[in-house]
Design an enzyme around this catalytic site. Structure first.
Site, PDB file in Angstrom:
ATOM      1  N   TRP A 183       0.857  -1.121   0.092  1.00 35.39           N
ATOM      2  CA  TRP A 183      -0.084   0.223   0.024  1.00 35.39           C
ATOM      3  C   TRP A 183       0.943   1.158  -0.117  1.00 35.39           C
ATOM      4  CZ3 TRP A 183      -0.396   4.045   3.559  1.00 35.39           C
ATOM      5  CH2 TRP A 183      -1.631   4.804   3.121  1.00 35.39           C
ATOM      6  N   ASP A 374     -15.750  11.864  -3.299  1.00 36.03           N
ATOM      7  CA  ASP A 374     -15.150  10.724  -2.691  1.00 36.03           C
ATOM      8  C   ASP A 374     -15.936  10.105  -1.627  1.00 36.03           C
ATOM      9  OD1 ASP A 374     -12.938   8.685  -1.662  1.00 36.03           O
ATOM     10  OD2 ASP A 374     -12.166   9.129  -3.687  1.00 36.03           O
ATOM     11  N   ASP A 375     -15.451   9.548  -0.620  1.00 42.35           N
ATOM     12  CA  ASP A 375     -16.067   8.635   0.382  1.00 42.35           C
ATOM     13  C   ASP A 375     -16.865   9.922   1.510  1.00 42.35           C
ATOM     14  OD1 ASP A 375     -16.722   7.026   2.428  1.00 42.35           O
ATOM     15  OD2 ASP A 375     -14.428   6.237   2.743  1.00 42.35           O
ATOM     16  N   ARG A 451      -9.710  -1.934   8.549  1.00 41.52           N
ATOM     17  CA  ARG A 451     -10.364  -0.711   8.333  1.00 41.52           C
ATOM     18  C   ARG A 451     -11.846  -0.655   8.846  1.00 41.52           C
ATOM     19  NH1 ARG A 451     -11.523   3.460   3.515  1.00 41.52           N
ATOM     20  NH2 ARG A 451     -10.456   5.282   4.326  1.00 41.52           N
ATOM     21  N   TRP A 485     -14.874   2.854  -7.993  1.00 43.75           N
ATOM     22  CA  TRP A 485     -15.137   1.662  -7.501  1.00 43.75           C
ATOM     23  C   TRP A 485     -13.910   1.131  -6.679  1.00 43.75           C
ATOM     24  CZ3 TRP A 485     -19.298  -2.140  -9.341  1.00 43.75           C
ATOM     25  CH2 TRP A 485     -19.364  -3.029  -8.554  1.00 43.75           C
ATOM     26  N   ASP A 486     -14.310   1.335  -5.236  1.00 46.15           N
ATOM     27  CA  ASP A 486     -13.113   1.271  -4.248  1.00 46.15           C
ATOM     28  C   ASP A 486     -13.201  -0.215  -3.695  1.00 46.15           C
ATOM     29  OD1 ASP A 486     -10.946   1.579  -2.764  1.00 46.15           O
ATOM     30  OD2 ASP A 486     -11.578   3.486  -1.659  1.00 46.15           O
ATOM     31  N   ASN A 488     -11.347  -1.660  -0.194  1.00 48.55           N
ATOM     32  CA  ASN A 488     -10.313  -1.283   0.797  1.00 48.55           C
ATOM     33  C   ASN A 488      -9.736  -2.570   1.739  1.00 48.55           C
ATOM     34  OD1 ASN A 488      -9.340   1.570   0.557  1.00 48.55           O
ATOM     35  ND2 ASN A 488     -11.669   1.848   0.532  1.00 48.55           N
ATOM     36  N   CYS A 534     -10.581   1.122  -7.824  1.00 46.20           N
ATOM     37  CA  CYS A 534      -9.580   1.557  -7.026  1.00 46.20           C
ATOM     38  C   CYS A 534      -9.641   0.399  -5.983  1.00 46.20           C
ATOM     39  CB  CYS A 534     -10.040   2.678  -6.628  1.00 46.20           C
ATOM     40  SG  CYS A 534      -9.288   3.270  -4.966  1.00 46.20           S
ATOM     41  N   ASP A 556      -2.431   5.439  -3.521  1.00 39.91           N
ATOM     42  CA  ASP A 556      -2.809   6.679  -2.207  1.00 39.91           C
ATOM     43  C   ASP A 556      -1.778   7.095  -1.989  1.00 39.91           C
ATOM     44  OD1 ASP A 556      -5.664   5.886  -2.234  1.00 39.91           O
ATOM     45  OD2 ASP A 556      -5.361   4.485  -0.290  1.00 39.91           O
TER      46      ASP A 556
HETATM   47  C1  DGJ Z   1      -9.061   4.467  -0.542  1.00 37.07           C
HETATM   48  C2  DGJ Z   1      -8.694   4.944  -1.885  1.00 37.07           C
HETATM   49  O1  DGJ Z   1      -7.656   4.764  -2.316  1.00 37.07           O
HETATM   50  C3  DGJ Z   1      -8.727   6.684  -1.611  1.00 37.07           C
HETATM   51  O2  DGJ Z   1      -8.452   7.216  -2.914  1.00 37.07           O
HETATM   52  C4  DGJ Z   1     -10.089   7.051  -1.042  1.00 37.07           C
HETATM   53  O3  DGJ Z   1     -11.151   6.782  -1.953  1.00 37.07           O
HETATM   54  C5  DGJ Z   1     -10.193   6.229   0.154  1.00 37.07           C
HETATM   55  N1  DGJ Z   1     -10.235   5.068   0.132  1.00 37.07           N
HETATM   56  C6  DGJ Z   1     -11.765   6.521   0.702  1.00 37.07           C
HETATM   57  O4  DGJ Z   1     -12.079   5.754   1.715  1.00 37.07           O
END
Ligand code: DGJ
Length: 739
Positions: A183, A374-375, A451, A485-486, A488, A534, A556
């Protein structure tokens, strides 16, 4: 035009591409396909000479205590000890494969030709179709396999099913380049010499991963040459867990096999059903790593990246232009990506209509074309502890709903985009309270959070349907042009208790299959909506996701100097058009490094330009400078996004300098971007030798009007800026007509 031909006399299949060829022979009583050639152009006579030499099978089998004959697709069975392409278990417990040739078929599609070679087990109802697709304008050969249960009863358990197996020619030594990271440090290039044994690159994380990329490049010998020498490269089009095995056998052969990761993943194949494995594409280039990258980029632009107006199948493209002296036809490459603004680093979860409108106004004034919230916009989402899963607009943040913001953004002449993370749920959400069984989990085991979130089991039909309907509703109710579209986190406890006894392990694969299906359905229901993939930065970048989205979020880490190497690594495998790069604040929020605005722009201009800083804190002078730089990017954008890329200087071996040249397909324009890091000790080069120019032509600097001869630029080079650390350069040259 690519040609796929069979020669009866020699029993050889030959696939001829733009400047390379691939061939194999059908041999022995079972007429099985054995690899002969992957390299420069060759004819059937050449193939039969290689075949007659029989060097591969006989010498290897004399040396090795096992069979190493180069099966195009290696079945596990008999005295076979190297990495198999396929390992199965039949209902009566038989686990080895014995097969024979069954069918062969050539299918001509628009601009592509596919050879399908069917092999059938001699005693059990399993057919395997080996598929080879070549394009008229590319050196990329797409390979994959289809497994078909042709019986009426009994379950065949697939223990390992790779998409394809690539044999390298015999060489004394092999050097491997691959991409690794983490990351915030994705796509770092690594080089190693392959010795005897196996090198395994893989993801067991349920997604492509930040840690390793399903891509490699091999060159014979021990040094990489950017523009010269033979390179064999391959990439897997899959966004779930994957495995790539490079094996140097006891007999000294090197083969590379890849596909779905077999770890924890038996898959049951039921009567009458089939499994289509993902594409494992490969290419040969005689023009070094640079040539291999350019071939990947063109293939991605022409045949992979989804784009407005493309209805599926192969679009038509004329021949790949390999020399600047050949006039380039106008080719319908994917639309240029808009300059984007993303609110994440500016507002994180603290979004509001007023705050976003303020950012949108500043962004529009700067020349931004797509504004992305974004979020943080949905109910309960004030930090990362709650809200994921409840995809309705937060009335506290947007008392009038999203539409007034969207209308304002559109009135400012920008498209509107929205962030989503549909595969995830926070335990603190109405969705999880209603459906705690929708996440991956094992009975009697904890549910590990990352997270503060858990992974929805998208392999479940009800979950996949819910995700599709949720997004379809969002896109139908609002004028949205773009989704980010994320995803995480990676998988943990990948269980599915309700399906115990019914092959719950299939969820490793079906999660990604359903993801692809949802993206495909959304694309057809909302053809104007573009998608950025993403995954906490660049955790889901691969040919599979690129075939269903328009761009990817690279990392990021938006620190411009760190980005120089992340972006360089990205460029080995993927096209700049797909690489989203933002200019953010200084000091950088992640690294704390302060860098000039111009430098940050010059780095982000190397791909698809985005802005991600808190514009309300930028000074008037910074906003003005940014506006000028955005305007400049729009001028060079066609060359950067559609052109041919040459890496002129690399940070790979410690040089504090990165530089990339982009040459338009017709050779009439070029852009050079160069970035210094911290300069120390020795006199670093002060000139960059340009590539791909006509030696007798002249080129004019668009900004200064200065003219240069092509030979001088190629031999002596372009002068780099003076100055110390973190200086950068953008030069735009145009071919001077009539000289
Ligand atoms: C991870 C992404 O890579 C960021 O750009 C952002 O969208 C955050 N998540 C939002 O939670």
């Amino acid at each position: 035009m690519a040609e796929v031909t069979y020669n009866e006399a020699t029993s050889t299949w030959l696939l001829q591409m733009s400047s390379s060829a691939y061939g194999f022979v059908l041999s022995g009583e079972a007429r099985l396909p054995y690899h002969l050639h992957w390299g420069p152009l060759l004819d059937h006579e050449g193939l039969s000479t290689i075949s007659a030499a029989g060097e591969v099978a006989s010498s290897v089998e004399r040396i090795a205590w096992g069979k190493e004959d180069p099966h195009e697709y290696v079945p596990w069975g008999g005295q076979r000890y190297d990495e198999p392409s396929l390992k199965v278990e039949y209902p009566d417990g038989t686990r080895g494969i014995e097969w024979r040739f069954a069918t062969q078929l050539v299918v001509r599609e628009d601009q592509a030709t596919t050879l399908v070679l069917g092999l059938a087990d001699s005693a059990y109802p399993l057919r395997v179709d080996l598929c080879y697709r070549v394009f008229d304008d590319s050196d990329v050969l797409e390979r994959w396999a289809r497994l078909v249960h042709i019986g009426e009863s009994g379950t065949i358990v697939i223990r390992q099913a790779h998409s394809a197996n690539w044999w390298m020619p015999r060489r004394d030594a092999w050097n491997l380049s691959y991409l690794h990271g983490g990351w915030g440090s994705e796509t770092q290039i690594a080089e190693t010499t392959l010795g005897p044994g196996k090198m395994v690159l893989e993801s067991r994380r349920g997604t492509t991963s930040h840690e390793l990329q399903p891509w490699f490049a091999l060159n014979a010998g021990d040094a990489i040459d950017e523009e010269h020498g033979e390179v064999w490269s391959a990439a897997l089009a899959w966004s779930g867990s994957w495995k790539l095995v490079l094996e140097t056998t006891p007999g000294g052969h090197l083969h590379a096999s890849a596909g779905w990761n077999d770890f924890d993943s038996p898959i049951e194949l039921l009567p009458g059903k089939e499994i289509v494995l993902p594409v494992f594409a490969g290419l040969y280039s005689s023009e070094g790593l640079g040539g291999a990258s350019r071939a990947w980029h063109y293939y991605e632009l022409a045949h992979v990246l989804s784009r407005p107006g493309r209805s599926g199948g192969s679009p038509s493209f004329p021949s790949l232009i390999t020399s600047t002296s050949v006039p380039a036809p106008v080719v319908p490459l994917p639309s240029l990506r808009p300059v984007l603004y993303n609110s994440w680093e500016a507002t994180t979860f603290s979004v509001s209509e007023e705050g976003q409108v303020r950012l949108a106004e500043l962004a529009a004034n700067m020349g931004v074309e797509l504004f992305v919230v974004d979020d943080g916009w949905f109910v309960g989402r004030n930090d990362d502890r709650a809200g994921l899963g409840d995809w309705t607009v937060d009335p506290k943040k947007f008392p009038r709903g999203l539409d007034p913001l969207i209308e304002r953004v559109k009135a400012l002449d920008m498209g509107f985009g929205l962030w989503v993370e549909p595969e995830m749920v926070n335990p603190d959400s109405d969705l999880y309270r209603a459906h705690p069984d929708w996440v991956f989990h094992f009975a009697n085991r904890g549910r590990t959070e990352k997270r503060n979130q858990l992974v929805l089991n998208l392999a479940r039909d009800d979950v996949a349907d819910w995700v599709y309907k949720t997004l379809d509703r969002l896109l139908s109710e609002h004028q949205i042009d773009f989704l980010k579209w994320d995803m995480n986190r990676h998988f943990s406890e990948p269980g599915w208790p309700a399906e115990v006894g019914n092959n719950p392990e299939r969820s490793w694969v079906d999660h990604t299959r359903h993801l692809y299906q949802i993206l495909d359905r959304l694309r057809s229901a909302h053809p104007g909506v573009d998608v950025e993939s993403c995954s906490g930065g660049g955790g889901r970048v691969d040919l599979g996701i690129l075939s269903r989205t328009q761009q990817v979020w690279t990392s990021d880490n938006t620190d411009a100097w760190d980005r120089v190497s992340i972006q360089e690594g990205f460029s080995y495998a993927y096209a700049p058009l797909a690489m989203m790069a933002w200019v953010t604040d200084s000091p950088n929020p992640l690294t704390g490094r302060a860098l000039p605005l111009r430098y940050r722009f010059h780095v982000a201009m190397a791909g698809s330009l985005g802005i991600g800083g808190d514009l309300t804190k930028w000074s008037r002078a910074e906003l003005t400078e940014a506006k000028e730089l955005v305007a400049k990017y729009k001028v060079i954008r066609p060359v950067v996004q559609h052109g041919r890329l040459y890496r002129l200087a690399s940070t790979r071996r410690g040089l504090p300098l990165g530089a990339i040249e982009y040459l338009s397909r017709d050779g009439s324009e070029l852009v050079v971007l160069a970035w210094w890091g911290i300069r120390r000790y020795r006199p670093w080069p002060t000139r960059l030798r340009l590539q791909g120019l006509e030696t007798t032509a002249r080129y004019r600097d668009v900004e200064t009007g200065e003219e240069y001869g092509g030979a001088v630029l190629g031999q002596l080079g372009l002068r780099l800026p003076e100055g110390l650390d973190f200086t950068s350069m953008l030069v735009h040259l145009v071919h001077v007509e009539g000289r």
